[in-house]
Design a protein around this motif. Structure first.
Motif, PDB file in Angstrom:
ATOM      1  N   THR A   1      -6.604   4.743  11.485  1.00  0.00           N
ATOM      2  CA  THR A   1      -6.896   6.130  11.181  1.00  0.00           C
ATOM      3  C   THR A   1      -5.580   6.818  10.865  1.00  0.00           C
ATOM      4  O   THR A   1      -4.634   6.728  11.636  1.00  0.00           O
ATOM      5  CB  THR A   1      -7.565   6.822  12.381  1.00  0.00           C
ATOM      6  N   ALA A   2      -5.536   7.504   9.742  1.00  0.00           N
ATOM      7  CA  ALA A   2      -4.305   8.163   9.322  1.00  0.00           C
ATOM      8  C   ALA A   2      -4.589   9.623   9.008  1.00  0.00           C
ATOM      9  O   ALA A   2      -5.719   9.996   8.687  1.00  0.00           O
ATOM     10  CB  ALA A   2      -3.730   7.470   8.102  1.00  0.00           C
ATOM     11  N   LEU A   3      -3.557  10.452   9.101  1.00  0.00           N
ATOM     12  CA  LEU A   3      -3.678  11.867   8.791  1.00  0.00           C
ATOM     13  C   LEU A   3      -3.172  12.151   7.385  1.00  0.00           C
ATOM     14  O   LEU A   3      -2.114  11.673   7.000  1.00  0.00           O
ATOM     15  CB  LEU A   3      -2.844  12.686   9.779  1.00  0.00           C
ATOM     16  N   LYS A   4      -3.931  12.931   6.637  1.00  0.00           N
ATOM     17  CA  LYS A   4      -3.446  13.454   5.362  1.00  0.00           C
ATOM     18  C   LYS A   4      -2.799  14.812   5.614  1.00  0.00           C
ATOM     19  O   LYS A   4      -1.690  15.070   5.166  1.00  0.00           O
ATOM     20  CB  LYS A   4      -4.606  13.621   4.379  1.00  0.00           C
ATOM     21  N   THR A   5      -3.522  15.686   6.316  1.00  0.00           N
ATOM     22  CA  THR A   5      -2.998  17.006   6.664  1.00  0.00           C
ATOM     23  C   THR A   5      -3.355  17.319   8.111  1.00  0.00           C
ATOM     24  O   THR A   5      -4.355  16.816   8.634  1.00  0.00           O
ATOM     25  CB  THR A   5      -3.580  18.100   5.747  1.00  0.00           C
ATOM     26  N   ILE A   6      -2.535  18.147   8.747  1.00  0.00           N
ATOM     27  CA  ILE A   6      -2.749  18.504  10.159  1.00  0.00           C
ATOM     28  C   ILE A   6      -2.194  19.904  10.382  1.00  0.00           C
ATOM     29  O   ILE A   6      -1.212  20.297   9.755  1.00  0.00           O
ATOM     30  CB  ILE A   6      -2.088  17.467  11.109  1.00  0.00           C
ATOM     31  N   ASP A   7      -2.828  20.665  11.274  1.00  0.00           N
ATOM     32  CA  ASP A   7      -2.366  22.027  11.545  1.00  0.00           C
ATOM     33  C   ASP A   7      -2.042  22.278  13.014  1.00  0.00           C
ATOM     34  O   ASP A   7      -1.641  23.366  13.377  1.00  0.00           O
ATOM     35  CB  ASP A   7      -3.398  23.049  11.058  1.00  0.00           C
ATOM     36  N   HIS A   8      -2.214  21.276  13.876  1.00  0.00           N
ATOM     37  CA  HIS A   8      -1.894  21.441  15.293  1.00  0.00           C
ATOM     38  C   HIS A   8      -1.222  20.179  15.828  1.00  0.00           C
ATOM     39  O   HIS A   8      -1.262  19.126  15.200  1.00  0.00           O
ATOM     40  CB  HIS A   8      -3.166  21.747  16.090  1.00  0.00           C
ATOM     41  N   VAL A   9      -0.619  20.317  16.995  1.00  0.00           N
ATOM     42  CA  VAL A   9       0.105  19.212  17.622  1.00  0.00           C
ATOM     43  C   VAL A   9      -0.246  19.191  19.104  1.00  0.00           C
ATOM     44  O   VAL A   9      -0.477  20.234  19.712  1.00  0.00           O
ATOM     45  CB  VAL A   9       1.634  19.359  17.399  1.00  0.00           C
ATOM     46  N   ASN A  10      -0.334  17.992  19.680  1.00  0.00           N
ATOM     47  CA  ASN A  10      -0.509  17.838  21.125  1.00  0.00           C
ATOM     48  C   ASN A  10       0.879  17.871  21.748  1.00  0.00           C
ATOM     49  O   ASN A  10       1.650  16.925  21.626  1.00  0.00           O
ATOM     50  CB  ASN A  10      -1.217  16.528  21.453  1.00  0.00           C
ATOM     51  N   LEU A  11       1.189  18.961  22.413  1.00  0.00           N
ATOM     52  CA  LEU A  11       2.540  19.217  22.900  1.00  0.00           C
ATOM     53  C   LEU A  11       2.642  18.894  24.380  1.00  0.00           C
ATOM     54  O   LEU A  11       1.901  19.438  25.196  1.00  0.00           O
ATOM     55  CB  LEU A  11       2.886  20.685  22.646  1.00  0.00           C
ATOM     56  N   SER A  12       3.566  18.007  24.738  1.00  0.00           N
ATOM     57  CA  SER A  12       3.810  17.647  26.130  1.00  0.00           C
ATOM     58  C   SER A  12       4.836  18.618  26.705  1.00  0.00           C
ATOM     59  O   SER A  12       5.965  18.700  26.225  1.00  0.00           O
ATOM     60  CB  SER A  12       4.320  16.213  26.210  1.00  0.00           C
ATOM     61  N   LEU A  13       4.438  19.351  27.727  1.00  0.00           N
ATOM     62  CA  LEU A  13       5.301  20.359  28.328  1.00  0.00           C
ATOM     63  C   LEU A  13       6.149  19.762  29.437  1.00  0.00           C
ATOM     64  O   LEU A  13       5.974  18.609  29.843  1.00  0.00           O
ATOM     65  CB  LEU A  13       4.452  21.518  28.858  1.00  0.00           C
ATOM     66  N   LYS A  14       7.089  20.564  29.973  1.00  0.00           N
ATOM     67  CA  LYS A  14       8.031  20.092  30.989  1.00  0.00           C
ATOM     68  C   LYS A  14       7.325  19.685  32.283  1.00  0.00           C
ATOM     69  O   LYS A  14       7.742  18.763  32.955  1.00  0.00           O
ATOM     70  CB  LYS A  14       9.055  21.192  31.312  1.00  0.00           C
ATOM     71  N   ASP A  15       6.233  20.397  32.651  1.00  0.00           N
ATOM     72  CA  ASP A  15       5.557  20.109  33.910  1.00  0.00           C
ATOM     73  C   ASP A  15       4.569  18.953  33.817  1.00  0.00           C
ATOM     74  O   ASP A  15       3.820  18.699  34.745  1.00  0.00           O
ATOM     75  CB  ASP A  15       4.844  21.372  34.426  1.00  0.00           C
TER      76      ASP A  15
ATOM     77  N   ARG B   1       0.863  -1.174   0.000  1.00  0.00           N
ATOM     78  CA  ARG B   1       0.000   0.000   0.000  1.00  0.00           C
ATOM     79  C   ARG B   1       0.897   1.220   0.000  1.00  0.00           C
ATOM     80  O   ARG B   1       1.967   1.207   0.588  1.00  0.00           O
ATOM     81  CB  ARG B   1      -0.881  -0.019   1.247  1.00  0.00           C
ATOM     82  N   PHE B   2       0.452   2.283  -0.662  1.00  0.00           N
ATOM     83  CA  PHE B   2       1.227   3.500  -0.666  1.00  0.00           C
ATOM     84  C   PHE B   2       1.280   4.072   0.745  1.00  0.00           C
ATOM     85  O   PHE B   2       0.281   4.032   1.463  1.00  0.00           O
ATOM     86  CB  PHE B   2       0.613   4.528  -1.616  1.00  0.00           C
ATOM     87  N   PRO B   3       2.429   4.639   1.167  1.00  0.00           N
ATOM     88  CA  PRO B   3       2.506   5.207   2.511  1.00  0.00           C
ATOM     89  C   PRO B   3       1.654   6.458   2.620  1.00  0.00           C
ATOM     90  O   PRO B   3       1.464   7.189   1.642  1.00  0.00           O
ATOM     91  CB  PRO B   3       3.992   5.543   2.676  1.00  0.00           C
ATOM     92  N   ASN B   4       1.124   6.702   3.808  1.00  0.00           N
ATOM     93  CA  ASN B   4       0.325   7.896   4.034  1.00  0.00           C
ATOM     94  C   ASN B   4       1.221   8.914   4.725  1.00  0.00           C
ATOM     95  O   ASN B   4       1.653   8.702   5.857  1.00  0.00           O
ATOM     96  CB  ASN B   4      -0.885   7.562   4.899  1.00  0.00           C
ATOM     97  N   GLU B   5       1.509  10.015   4.046  1.00  0.00           N
ATOM     98  CA  GLU B   5       2.450  11.008   4.550  1.00  0.00           C
ATOM     99  C   GLU B   5       1.696  12.268   4.954  1.00  0.00           C
ATOM    100  O   GLU B   5       1.085  12.931   4.124  1.00  0.00           O
ATOM    101  CB  GLU B   5       3.490  11.311   3.475  1.00  0.00           C
ATOM    102  N   ALA B   6       1.734  12.588   6.231  1.00  0.00           N
ATOM    103  CA  ALA B   6       1.019  13.754   6.746  1.00  0.00           C
ATOM    104  C   ALA B   6       1.817  15.022   6.453  1.00  0.00           C
ATOM    105  O   ALA B   6       3.032  15.063   6.624  1.00  0.00           O
ATOM    106  CB  ALA B   6       0.814  13.612   8.247  1.00  0.00           C
ATOM    107  N   VAL B   7       1.122  16.059   5.990  1.00  0.00           N
ATOM    108  CA  VAL B   7       1.726  17.362   5.737  1.00  0.00           C
ATOM    109  C   VAL B   7       0.895  18.429   6.441  1.00  0.00           C
ATOM    110  O   VAL B   7      -0.158  18.137   7.008  1.00  0.00           O
ATOM    111  CB  VAL B   7       1.818  17.667   4.219  1.00  0.00           C
TER     112      VAL B   7
END
Length: 126
Positions: free
Chosen positions: A55-69, A31-37
């Motif tokens: 479930t795969a992403l085609k495009t994304i505009d945000h990220v779940n960011l884990s902070l230091k605390d 299968r062709f790879p699914n590359e998120a941009v």
């Protein structure tokens, strides 16, 4: 795209024809790879072996960011800085595991697999 199990086009030394040891199975197919941009979020689902769904992403505009605390914050992606997976991915701005992203909160490294999990999780870098 189907993968060949063996070369059946040639004949044997004795002149007889070659027969496959087994037939091709559904799990042999590639299968062709699914590359998120970057872009407005678009997800796709695809059926995989044993009637499971990925479930795969085609495009994304945000990220779940884990902070230091230990807290998690949703942050907007500004650009892809580097991707050690593939130099072509870096040029095209593909988001994969290990990619370094520039976000509103600073640089972060992706720890999830967007093409497999359908989400972008990252940890904040120094």
């Amino acid at each position: 795209m189907k993968r060949s199990t063996e070369n059946l086009a040639t004949s044997k030394i004795t002149g007889g024809r070659r027969r496959p040891l087994k037939t091709r199975r559904k799990y042999d197919m590639d299968r062709f790879p699914n590359e998120a941009v970057m872009g407005q979020q678009v997800t796709v689902t695809r059926q995989v072996r044993a009637s499971l769904v990925k479930t795969a992403l085609k495009t994304i505009d945000h990220v779940n960011l884990s902070l230091k605390d230990g807290k998690v914050k949703k942050s907007k992606i500004l650009k892809v800085l580097e991707n050690t997976t593939n130099s072509d991915y870096q040029r095209r701005g593909v988001i994969s595991k290990g990619a370094v992203l520039e976000t509103e909160d600073g640089k972060c490294r992706v720890v999830s697999r967007p093409g497999q999990h359908g989400v972008v999780n990252a940890v904040l870098l120094k």
